[in-house]
Motif scaffolding. Structure first.
Motif, mmCIF file in Angstrom:
data_model
loop_
_atom_site.group_PDB
_atom_site.id
_atom_site.type_symbol
_atom_site.label_atom_id
_atom_site.label_comp_id
_atom_site.label_asym_id
_atom_site.label_seq_id
_atom_site.Cartn_x
_atom_site.Cartn_y
_atom_site.Cartn_z
ATOM 1 N N LYS A 25 -1.310 6.393 -6.688
ATOM 2 C CA LYS A 25 -0.141 6.963 -7.345
ATOM 3 C C LYS A 25 -0.193 6.657 -8.835
ATOM 4 N N ALA A 45 0.814 -1.210 0.000
ATOM 5 C CA ALA A 45 0.000 0.000 0.000
ATOM 6 C C ALA A 45 0.851 1.264 0.000
ATOM 7 N N ARG A 46 1.973 1.261 0.698
ATOM 8 C CA ARG A 46 2.833 2.453 0.738
ATOM 9 C C ARG A 46 3.430 2.741 -0.633
ATOM 10 N N TYR A 48 0.000 3.846 -3.063
ATOM 11 C CA TYR A 48 -0.863 4.969 -2.707
ATOM 12 C C TYR A 48 -0.098 6.035 -1.937
ATOM 13 N N PHE A 49 -0.596 7.285 -2.027
ATOM 14 C CA PHE A 49 -0.190 8.355 -1.122
ATOM 15 C C PHE A 49 -1.111 8.245 0.085
ATOM 16 N N LEU A 50 -0.571 7.995 1.269
ATOM 17 C CA LEU A 50 -1.380 7.792 2.472
ATOM 18 C C LEU A 50 -1.576 9.126 3.180
ATOM 19 N N GLU A 51 -2.825 9.501 3.394
ATOM 20 C CA GLU A 51 -3.144 10.811 3.950
ATOM 21 C C GLU A 51 -3.390 10.750 5.468
ATOM 22 N N MET A 64 -10.895 9.491 -2.975
ATOM 23 C CA MET A 64 -9.908 8.729 -2.214
ATOM 24 C C MET A 64 -10.423 7.312 -1.998
ATOM 25 N N ALA A 67 -6.316 3.535 6.235
ATOM 26 C CA ALA A 67 -5.701 4.760 5.734
ATOM 27 C C ALA A 67 -6.553 5.321 4.607
ATOM 28 N N MET A 100 -4.338 -1.110 6.343
ATOM 29 C CA MET A 100 -2.876 -1.189 6.406
ATOM 30 C C MET A 100 -2.416 -2.405 7.206
ATOM 31 N N ALA A 106 -6.392 7.145 1.278
ATOM 32 C CA ALA A 106 -5.283 7.172 0.338
ATOM 33 C C ALA A 106 -5.720 7.636 -1.035
ATOM 34 N N LYS A 107 -4.751 8.197 -1.759
ATOM 35 C CA LYS A 107 -4.931 8.541 -3.168
ATOM 36 C C LYS A 107 -3.975 7.683 -3.964
#
Length: 160
Positions: free
Chosen positions: A134, A21-22, A25-28, A109, A129, A114, A131-132
């Motif tokens: 990538k 996931a990291r 995605y960008f985790l917000e 989003m 999380a 996670m 997330a958006k």
């Protein structure tokens, strides 16, 4: 007055992690949610079985659900064993559910689980999380950054 939330969740025993996931995605923002489980599901998780690699969370009818998480059948279970990939209800405050629903609906989003873990009190929890996704060039950039950090560590280790 409300108690301040801890920045880091109390993870005693991590059962399953979504390591991809990291990268994807960008985790917000992170949330800790309880999870409604049957008895044999809890036993299977305590044995360290379970996978959330291809799972996601969604909000429907004012409730949050964990979809496509795989908790295999308990080996010593009998006819009351659970279904491995059934949707599981996530236990969140109503205000949190509304916030998640708004972010998913308006901002495009996604809700990514996670990790699944047991906290200090022995309760099964899910770390969610917002997330958006990538794009491909973002993924290449994160690979370059990761490789450069690895190379920096090698250089510092060799010289120092």
């Amino acid at each position: 007055m409300a108690r301040p939330r801890p920045t880091e969740f109390d993870k005693k025993k991590v059962v399953a992690e979504n390591r991809k996931a990291r990268y994807e995605y960008f985790l917000e923002e992170f949330f800790e949610a309880g999870i409604a489980l049957h008895g044999t599901e809890v036993k299977a998780l305590r044995f360290g079985e379970g996978s959330i690699a291809e799972s996601y969370a969604e909000v429907r009818n004012g409730e949050a659900w964990l979809v496509n998480a795989n908790i295999p059948e308990f080996s010593h279970g009998n006819r009351f064993n659970h279904e491995p990939k059934r949707p599981r209800k996530l236990l969140l405050h109503q205000r949190q559910v509304e916030k998640l629903h708004g972010a998913v609906a308006r901002e495009g989003m996604t809700l990514i689980p996670m990790s699944i873990y047991f906290n200090g009190r022995g309760r099964a929890k899910v770390e969610l999380a917002l997330a958006k996704g990538k794009k491909t060039h973002d993924k290449r950039e994160s690979i370059k950054e990761r490789d450069w950090k690895r190379e920096q560590g090698r250089i510092l280790r060799d010289r120092g």
